[in-house]
Design a protein around this motif. Structure first.
Motif, PDB file in Angstrom:
ATOM      1  N   LEU A  27      77.574  25.450   7.436  1.00  0.00           N
ATOM      2  CA  LEU A  27      76.436  25.572   8.347  1.00  0.00           C
ATOM      3  C   LEU A  27      76.868  25.358   9.800  1.00  0.00           C
ATOM      4  O   LEU A  27      76.446  26.079  10.700  1.00  0.00           O
ATOM      5  N   ALA A  83      78.735  28.463  10.965  1.00  0.00           N
ATOM      6  CA  ALA A  83      77.837  29.593  11.191  1.00  0.00           C
ATOM      7  C   ALA A  83      77.035  29.411  12.477  1.00  0.00           C
ATOM      8  O   ALA A  83      76.794  30.375  13.211  1.00  0.00           O
ATOM      9  N   ALA A 115      77.226  33.195   5.393  1.00  0.00           N
ATOM     10  CA  ALA A 115      77.576  31.811   5.087  1.00  0.00           C
ATOM     11  C   ALA A 115      76.954  31.437   3.752  1.00  0.00           C
ATOM     12  O   ALA A 115      75.821  31.835   3.458  1.00  0.00           O
ATOM     13  N   TRP A 167      68.321  23.609  11.507  1.00  0.00           N
ATOM     14  CA  TRP A 167      69.243  24.716  11.725  1.00  0.00           C
ATOM     15  C   TRP A 167      68.480  25.934  12.239  1.00  0.00           C
ATOM     16  O   TRP A 167      68.756  27.062  11.855  1.00  0.00           O
ATOM     17  N   LEU A 214      70.235  29.128  13.742  1.00  0.00           N
ATOM     18  CA  LEU A 214      71.172  29.910  12.931  1.00  0.00           C
ATOM     19  C   LEU A 214      70.856  31.405  13.012  1.00  0.00           C
ATOM     20  O   LEU A 214      69.693  31.811  12.941  1.00  0.00           O
ATOM     21  N   THR A 244      72.444  33.556   5.481  1.00  0.00           N
ATOM     22  CA  THR A 244      72.883  32.345   4.782  1.00  0.00           C
ATOM     23  C   THR A 244      72.211  32.205   3.431  1.00  0.00           C
ATOM     24  O   THR A 244      70.982  32.271   3.316  1.00  0.00           O
ATOM     25  N   LYS A 256      68.044  35.221   4.538  1.00  0.00           N
ATOM     26  CA  LYS A 256      68.305  33.913   3.943  1.00  0.00           C
ATOM     27  C   LYS A 256      67.845  33.893   2.494  1.00  0.00           C
ATOM     28  O   LYS A 256      66.955  34.651   2.082  1.00  0.00           O
TER      29      LYS A 256
END
Length: 288
Positions: free
Chosen positions: A164, A167, A176, A188, A191, A195, A225
């Motif tokens: 994390l 990334a 990631a 986060w 980001l 991910t 995500k």
């Protein structure tokens, strides 16, 4: 932001032998590697590429602790996307060694690293993952096999927290995959890297309630995500060969590192909970 388009896809990975929907735009994607996938092919212990490996000593490494590179032996397909893997607190690269050749045989260059010390914290592990990718691209013996624009990170536990961190620090990464990640940072929201978080239902070290789920919940709403929770699994599930972990990791890397739409079907629509999966969330369908 890269969009994860949805197909009328396969659900649970247990449906062995399911043939993938061919990608009509395959000729337009120079990054596709390997034949059309199926649920059986992504669950296989080895993929279509023969692999070799090379060791990088700690003395040769700069900013990380050395490691093992797994890579496809043939260069006939061109260059490959690459991924660096970091172990967890007190662990060495041997704890994640099962995953390296498995990913490499699907058409990736994989650098399974040791950290400088086994007590390095997530922020340090994130910097070491990035240093390992830089070494892979610039100095390694396989650098001519690596596409420097298609890089990703994976990590377990504090290594997952490091994934994390990496990334967030380098938004040009393509993917990631933090596995049972541990990090004191909960937010986060900055980001930008697609991910996939893999949590474990019975994790008593980095519980999904205090780690994986808050991490996932803090991600931007428009981020590509997914959250996968392993049914009945412990914190150390990623340290043992695991078909569910491998199948989703392969699909995520293929989709976002290789831009290979043929793998969408294994990510969306979300599979239903079963003996392997206690929970799965995905942001599909994504905005274009």
């Amino acid at each position: 932001m890269r969009a994860l388009l949805v197909t009328a896809a396969a659900g649970a990975l247990a449906v062995a032998g399911l043939t993938a929907i061919p990608n009509a735009s395959a000729a337009d994607n120079p990054f596709e590697r390997g034949p059309a996938p199926s649920a059986a092919s992504i669950a296989a212990v080895r993929g279509p590429f023969a692999t070799s490996q090379a060791t990088v000593s700690s003395r040769s490494a700069d900013g990380f602790g050395g490691g093992t590179i797994y890579f496809p032996t043939s260069t006939s397909s061109g260059t490959f996307g690459a991924v660096a893997i970091a172990p967890g607190f007190t662990a060495s690269r041997s704890s994640m060694a099962w995953l390296g050749p498995r990913l490499a045989s699907q058409g990736f260059v994989v650098f399974n690293i040791d950290t400088i010390t086994r007590s390095d914290q997530p922020a340090s592990r994130g910097r070491q993952l990035l240093a390992a990718l830089d070494f892979l691209v610039q100095r390694s013996t396989v650098r001519d096999r690596v596409d420097p624009d298609r890089l990703a990170v994976i990590g377990h536990s504090m290594g997952g927290g490091g994934a994390l961190e990496a990334a967030q620090a380098r938004p040009t990464l393509q993917a990631a995959i933090p596995m049972t990640p541990w990090n004191l940072t909960r937010n986060w929201s900055g980001l930008e890297v697609p991910t996939l978080i893999i949590g474990a239902e019975n994790d008593s070290i980095a519980s999904v309630r205090t780690h994986s789920k808050p991490f996932f919940g803090s991600f931007p709403s428009d981020l590509d995500k997914a959250y996968l929770e392993l049914n009945g699994a412990s914190h150390f599930a990623p340290n043992i060969s695991n078909t569910t972990i491998a199948s989703f990791s392969i699909s995520w890397l293929k989709r976002f590192v290789d831009d290979d739409l043929r793998y969408e079907q294994f990510l969306c629509p979300p599979p239903q909970p079963d003996r392997q999966i206690s929970e799965y969330r995905d942001s599909c369908p994504h905005s274009a």
